[in-house]
Design a protein around this motif. Sequence first.
Motif, mmCIF file in Angstrom:
data_model
loop_
_atom_site.group_PDB
_atom_site.id
_atom_site.type_symbol
_atom_site.label_atom_id
_atom_site.label_comp_id
_atom_site.label_asym_id
_atom_site.label_seq_id
_atom_site.Cartn_x
_atom_site.Cartn_y
_atom_site.Cartn_z
ATOM 1 N N MET A 96 4.959 137.694 65.266
ATOM 2 C CA MET A 96 5.539 137.986 66.718
ATOM 3 C C MET A 96 4.342 138.087 67.661
ATOM 4 O O MET A 96 3.461 138.506 67.380
ATOM 5 C CB MET A 96 6.191 139.434 66.446
ATOM 6 N N LEU A 151 14.791 132.314 66.884
ATOM 7 C CA LEU A 151 13.413 132.082 67.272
ATOM 8 C C LEU A 151 13.344 131.373 68.670
ATOM 9 O O LEU A 151 12.727 131.696 69.674
ATOM 10 C CB LEU A 151 12.528 131.473 66.142
ATOM 11 N N VAL A 185 8.551 139.015 70.704
ATOM 12 C CA VAL A 185 9.549 138.002 70.142
ATOM 13 C C VAL A 185 8.802 137.354 68.957
ATOM 14 O O VAL A 185 7.546 136.943 69.015
ATOM 15 C CB VAL A 185 10.017 136.881 71.346
ATOM 16 N N VAL A 186 9.649 136.931 68.126
ATOM 17 C CA VAL A 186 9.181 135.995 66.807
ATOM 18 C C VAL A 186 8.771 134.666 67.458
ATOM 19 O O VAL A 186 9.651 134.063 68.441
ATOM 20 C CB VAL A 186 10.514 135.782 65.809
ATOM 21 N N THR A 187 7.564 134.154 67.077
ATOM 22 C CA THR A 187 7.091 133.006 67.479
ATOM 23 C C THR A 187 6.934 132.059 66.155
ATOM 24 O O THR A 187 6.661 130.986 66.499
ATOM 25 C CB THR A 187 5.713 133.098 68.152
ATOM 26 N N PRO A 226 7.593 125.320 69.038
ATOM 27 C CA PRO A 226 7.675 125.643 67.620
ATOM 28 C C PRO A 226 8.367 124.444 67.022
ATOM 29 O O PRO A 226 8.973 123.394 67.139
ATOM 30 C CB PRO A 226 8.814 126.634 67.463
ATOM 31 N N GLN A 275 14.918 133.297 71.442
ATOM 32 C CA GLN A 275 14.297 134.451 71.894
ATOM 33 C C GLN A 275 13.032 133.969 72.941
ATOM 34 O O GLN A 275 12.538 134.674 73.828
ATOM 35 C CB GLN A 275 13.462 135.234 70.607
ATOM 36 N N ARG A 276 12.384 132.881 72.481
ATOM 37 C CA ARG A 276 11.504 132.309 73.257
ATOM 38 C C ARG A 276 11.688 131.817 74.435
ATOM 39 O O ARG A 276 11.257 132.478 75.716
ATOM 40 C CB ARG A 276 10.753 131.160 72.604
ATOM 41 N N ARG A 291 12.863 137.408 75.359
ATOM 42 C CA ARG A 291 12.997 138.865 74.731
ATOM 43 C C ARG A 291 13.889 138.795 73.369
ATOM 44 O O ARG A 291 14.468 137.790 73.150
ATOM 45 C CB ARG A 291 13.740 139.854 75.641
ATOM 46 N N LEU A 292 13.619 139.780 72.637
ATOM 47 C CA LEU A 292 14.069 139.871 71.336
ATOM 48 C C LEU A 292 15.868 139.905 71.372
ATOM 49 O O LEU A 292 16.300 139.177 70.672
ATOM 50 C CB LEU A 292 13.689 141.149 70.581
#
Lengths: 363, 320
Positions: free
Chosen positions: B114, A350, B118-120, A325, A353-354, A358-359
């Motif tokens: 997402m 972000l 998950v947020v990408t 990202p 999470q990646r 998981r969130l």
Amino acid sequence: MKIAFPIMGNSYIAFKQLIKEMGHEPVVEPMISAKTMSLGVAYSPEFACIPFKILLGSYLEAIEKGAEVIITSGGHGPCRAGYYGILHQKIIQDLGYDTKVVVFDSFTRNIGDYIRKLNWLLTQGKTSWWKFYKGLQKVWLKIKVLDELEILSHNIRPYEINKGETTKVYKKCLELVDETKNKSQILEAKDACIKMLKNISQDRSRKPLKIGVVGEIYVLIEPFANLDIQATLGEMGVYTERSMYLAHWLRENSNKSHHEKDVIEAAQPYLREKIGGHGINSIGETIMYAKRGFDGIIQMAPFSCIPEIVAKGILPRISQDNGIPVMTVFLDEQTGKAGLETRLEAFADLLKQRRDGRLLKAY
Amino acid sequence: MKVYLGVDVGSVSTNMAVTNINGEVLESLYIRTIGQPVKAVQDGLKKLGEKIGKDAEIMGVGTTGSARNLTSVLVGADVVKNEITAHAVAVSRIVPGAQTILEIGGQDSKIIIMRDGVVTDFAMNTVCAAGTGSFLDQQASRLNIPIEKFGELALKSQNPVRIAGRCAVFAESDMVHKQQLGHCTEDIVAGLCEALVRNYLNNVGKGKEILEPVVFQGGVAANIGIKVAFEKSLKKELTIPENFGVMGAIGCCYLAMEATLEKPTKFKGWEASEFSFRPTSFECKGCPNHCEVIQVYENDKIVARWGDRCGKWSNASVDK
């Protein structure tokens, strides 16, 4: 003569000494502040970039303190910065000051001009070339030490247990280095500072996210311009590396390092042309950070900076191809810290999470 | 009954939500902030306390929004999160499998991408507010239409006019121009909706891969005209969750649930609505940065400070 120079990160400590070694009196204070920015904005063309405005502001403050000469570096390639010294001179003149702006272009470009200007400064300061050469070695050592200490501070900060301690210790380090005059003192201060930084209580069990910071050189190096992004991220527990330090840049410009060659090579699949400023570096460095397993990239760009805008246009593809990202932050005098913090926080979330896939921990 | 409280204090509205331990929304509240976040939060707390205070035990509190730090001091929050994460957390649970979130609030608008839960990727508006609720609000009051009726009116349009939506000020002058030419109000209102959507997709949504399911939320999701304009432009159907206006607050409930798994809540109690909170500020003269330091008094004690670059004030011990 009283001489001022561009303020960029911690390098003022070394440049102060450089001016003294030439037999002149450096004008450093005051450091860049909100007042500097307002001054710069008031007298700059609106669409000039933030480095231009900050520098103009700091020159005007230095002139108030009696600066007679301002030494600055030039630029090459299609970036406006190469023309900034000349424009600064015109604005300073129009404001009624007779302070002279002396622009040093890379000496590989016009060695005659470089030597002529240097000779003038040395003659004025009644300093011999030999004495200057000896002094320059001390200054170069100082620059390297300052960079080394800054890098160490960024490495330690995400592990610090007491938030803000690294920044405090690092500040003390700068003061220590500032007091040194000769090689042995500089090396002594360096050892003392490394010890102080390493003594900061740390939690090494943390697994910080790794973010590479790329972009335009001035906003990367000057914390006032980038709203202290590396310290902010560090205190959020994020490990950062940035693509540019002054020592690197000086080495590149004197053909002493080959890092830039690697960067340009890495950028080849996406960009084969130097587009001015550090546009191609932002591309190449992003790819190199991705290959080294970094979690994310932040691109720092002055608002309206063409090379970085071009790089920004290419980054989404690199992001996709390399699975990393990328977030771009444009900086100008309107940029607010609160908005930046929200984005940094969200970006770090972000990346986390990646990494964890998981969130949230709970579900 | 054990419940969680989420508070989202934004520029225009202050939203609160209360969920039970299963994550179901029990109560929600939407108040205008009117530039007084402290008052808005306290009013909200009071109202919620009166409604459910007797039989609800608060297990955790989360805050978000641009006033999240201030709010966390007022209520005693267990978790303080940015809006992006709070919204994503809420959606991931309420609309499982969502791939795109379009969120338009009062003064900011964002898009969250997402994938696999998950947020990408995300983006927020940076230099322009023409794609936000405040813009619509302003134009509605110019046209003398209650904002609630705005969407319905837009749907009646047969022939929306094209309005330059690049900047709120130019959009307004363009709109006035169209009015003077004699276009009817419905067509202008529909044109505004399309201008906002165009501006949003060209700024915030630029270069983002918008995949279904697409969730549309934030205060502006109440406006059916915008929803239709989005669907027309994206050629995709939009899902609007039931509690579209308070999704940030709901996300905070879920975040608070996680944050209090192993420790008790720091919630100050419903009485906090009666405390006297007084934020003040001063300019630090310690260095040339001249930071504006904010300090918050609870009754007569300073409970929090922030705003300084160096940490001299925010790290200084405050009486607890």
